[in-house]
Design a protein around this motif. Structure first.
Motif, mmCIF file in Angstrom:
data_model
loop_
_atom_site.group_PDB
_atom_site.id
_atom_site.type_symbol
_atom_site.label_atom_id
_atom_site.label_comp_id
_atom_site.label_asym_id
_atom_site.label_seq_id
_atom_site.Cartn_x
_atom_site.Cartn_y
_atom_site.Cartn_z
ATOM 1 N N ASN A 70 63.425 55.958 32.606
ATOM 2 C CA ASN A 70 63.141 54.751 31.518
ATOM 3 C C ASN A 70 63.628 53.355 31.809
ATOM 4 O OD1 ASN A 70 61.985 56.957 30.111
ATOM 5 N ND2 ASN A 70 63.850 57.680 28.848
ATOM 6 N N PHE A 71 64.867 53.118 32.403
ATOM 7 C CA PHE A 71 65.221 51.915 32.768
ATOM 8 C C PHE A 71 64.169 51.391 33.758
ATOM 9 C CE2 PHE A 71 67.305 49.282 35.766
ATOM 10 C CZ PHE A 71 67.994 48.376 35.030
ATOM 11 N N LEU A 72 63.673 51.833 34.661
ATOM 12 C CA LEU A 72 62.903 51.347 35.701
ATOM 13 C C LEU A 72 61.466 51.235 34.900
ATOM 14 C CD1 LEU A 72 63.617 53.342 38.894
ATOM 15 C CD2 LEU A 72 64.301 50.702 38.327
ATOM 16 N N LEU A 73 61.105 51.984 34.107
ATOM 17 C CA LEU A 73 59.619 51.635 33.431
ATOM 18 C C LEU A 73 60.029 50.396 32.523
ATOM 19 C CD1 LEU A 73 56.982 52.913 33.242
ATOM 20 C CD2 LEU A 73 57.692 54.125 31.094
ATOM 21 N N ALA A 74 60.845 50.206 31.894
ATOM 22 C CA ALA A 74 61.320 49.043 31.082
ATOM 23 C C ALA A 74 61.152 47.832 31.997
ATOM 24 C CB ALA A 74 62.643 49.206 30.312
ATOM 25 N N LYS A 75 61.983 47.949 33.108
ATOM 26 C CA LYS A 75 62.039 46.701 34.025
ATOM 27 C C LYS A 75 60.536 46.498 34.638
ATOM 28 C CE LYS A 75 64.784 44.859 35.668
ATOM 29 N NZ LYS A 75 65.324 43.587 35.281
ATOM 30 N N ILE A 76 59.640 47.525 34.605
ATOM 31 C CA ILE A 76 58.166 47.019 34.995
ATOM 32 C C ILE A 76 57.549 46.294 33.798
ATOM 33 C CG2 ILE A 76 55.789 48.292 35.168
ATOM 34 C CD1 ILE A 76 56.944 50.306 37.031
ATOM 35 N N GLN A 77 57.714 46.778 32.627
ATOM 36 C CA GLN A 77 57.041 45.896 31.540
ATOM 37 C C GLN A 77 57.585 44.670 31.545
ATOM 38 O OE1 GLN A 77 58.051 48.820 28.466
ATOM 39 N NE2 GLN A 77 56.313 50.076 28.761
ATOM 40 N N GLU A 78 58.937 44.374 31.710
ATOM 41 C CA GLU A 78 59.483 43.138 31.903
ATOM 42 C C GLU A 78 59.108 42.331 33.001
ATOM 43 O OE1 GLU A 78 63.945 41.580 33.228
ATOM 44 O OE2 GLU A 78 64.013 43.225 31.877
ATOM 45 N N GLU A 79 59.007 42.884 34.209
ATOM 46 C CA GLU A 79 58.338 42.302 35.333
ATOM 47 C C GLU A 79 56.858 41.896 35.110
ATOM 48 O OE1 GLU A 79 60.087 40.705 37.734
ATOM 49 O OE2 GLU A 79 61.942 41.887 37.077
ATOM 50 N N CYS A 80 56.093 42.645 34.393
ATOM 51 C CA CYS A 80 54.853 42.321 34.136
ATOM 52 C C CYS A 80 54.597 41.250 33.117
ATOM 53 C CB CYS A 80 53.919 43.479 33.494
ATOM 54 S SG CYS A 80 53.475 44.732 34.595
ATOM 55 N N ASN A 81 55.525 41.353 31.991
ATOM 56 C CA ASN A 81 55.665 39.788 31.279
ATOM 57 C C ASN A 81 55.869 38.767 32.058
ATOM 58 O OD1 ASN A 81 55.048 41.614 29.121
ATOM 59 N ND2 ASN A 81 57.264 41.895 28.419
ATOM 60 N N GLU A 82 56.986 38.661 32.803
ATOM 61 C CA GLU A 82 57.482 37.793 33.831
ATOM 62 C C GLU A 82 56.067 37.093 34.621
ATOM 63 O OE1 GLU A 82 60.912 38.287 35.816
ATOM 64 O OE2 GLU A 82 62.252 38.740 34.124
ATOM 65 N N LEU A 83 55.439 38.164 35.451
ATOM 66 C CA LEU A 83 54.181 37.780 36.026
ATOM 67 C C LEU A 83 53.093 37.154 35.316
ATOM 68 C CD1 LEU A 83 52.522 37.792 38.643
ATOM 69 C CD2 LEU A 83 51.925 40.041 38.092
ATOM 70 N N THR A 84 53.145 37.347 33.882
ATOM 71 C CA THR A 84 52.082 36.941 33.111
ATOM 72 C C THR A 84 52.480 35.625 32.858
ATOM 73 O OG1 THR A 84 51.562 39.221 31.962
ATOM 74 C CG2 THR A 84 51.016 37.131 30.820
ATOM 75 N N ARG A 85 53.600 35.270 32.530
ATOM 76 C CA ARG A 85 54.196 34.192 32.344
ATOM 77 C C ARG A 85 53.879 32.931 33.443
ATOM 78 N NH1 ARG A 85 57.784 36.743 29.400
ATOM 79 N NH2 ARG A 85 59.475 36.759 30.762
ATOM 80 N N ALA A 86 54.286 33.426 34.628
ATOM 81 C CA ALA A 86 53.884 32.876 36.019
ATOM 82 C C ALA A 86 52.456 32.490 36.126
ATOM 83 C CB ALA A 86 54.448 33.449 37.059
#
Length: 117
Positions: A70-86
């Motif tokens: 669950n922690f890593l899945l949340a990190k994937i979502q966080e990183e996807c958001n960061e990639l979207t912003r980038a």
């Protein structure tokens, strides 16, 4: 039999007995014998090296072996958001770095699940 895949030349080669350059992939069978699998794409090697660089930058965090799914899945979502912003900012460096971050989290999940019995 069980097969372990080792990518020589990404970081330090961990199978010193092989004679393959950094663009070779070797397959090690359960008896420790090398079997050449062919060339690794240069793009894959370049990206794997970037992933390792990013992982080393975060070594102080203690690794991922004890992270929950669950922690890593949340990190994937966080990183996807960061990639979207980038990507919206059109920052080449940030896009590439965020891709490595995202790939590392995916690797962590695969690593944890592949080591479970």
């Amino acid at each position: 039999g069980e097969i372990m895949i080792i990518y020589c030349g990404v970081g330090d080669c961990i199978h010193n007995e092989c004679n393959y350059c950094e663009t070779e992939t070797v397959e090690i069978n359960k008896n420790g014998q090398c079997i050449a699998m062919g060339k690794v794409r240069p793009e894959v090697i370049k990206f794997a090296k970037l992933m390792e660089k990013v992982l080393r930058r975060h070594d102080y965090k203690g690794g991922w072996k004890n992270c929950t799914g669950n922690f890593l899945l949340a990190k994937i979502q966080e990183e996807c958001n960061e990639l979207t912003r980038a990507m919206k900012s059109n920052s080449r460096k940030d896009i590439i770095d965020e891709c490595a971050d995202l790939a590392n989290i995916c690797m962590m999940i695969a690593d944890i699940w592949s080591s479970q019995n």
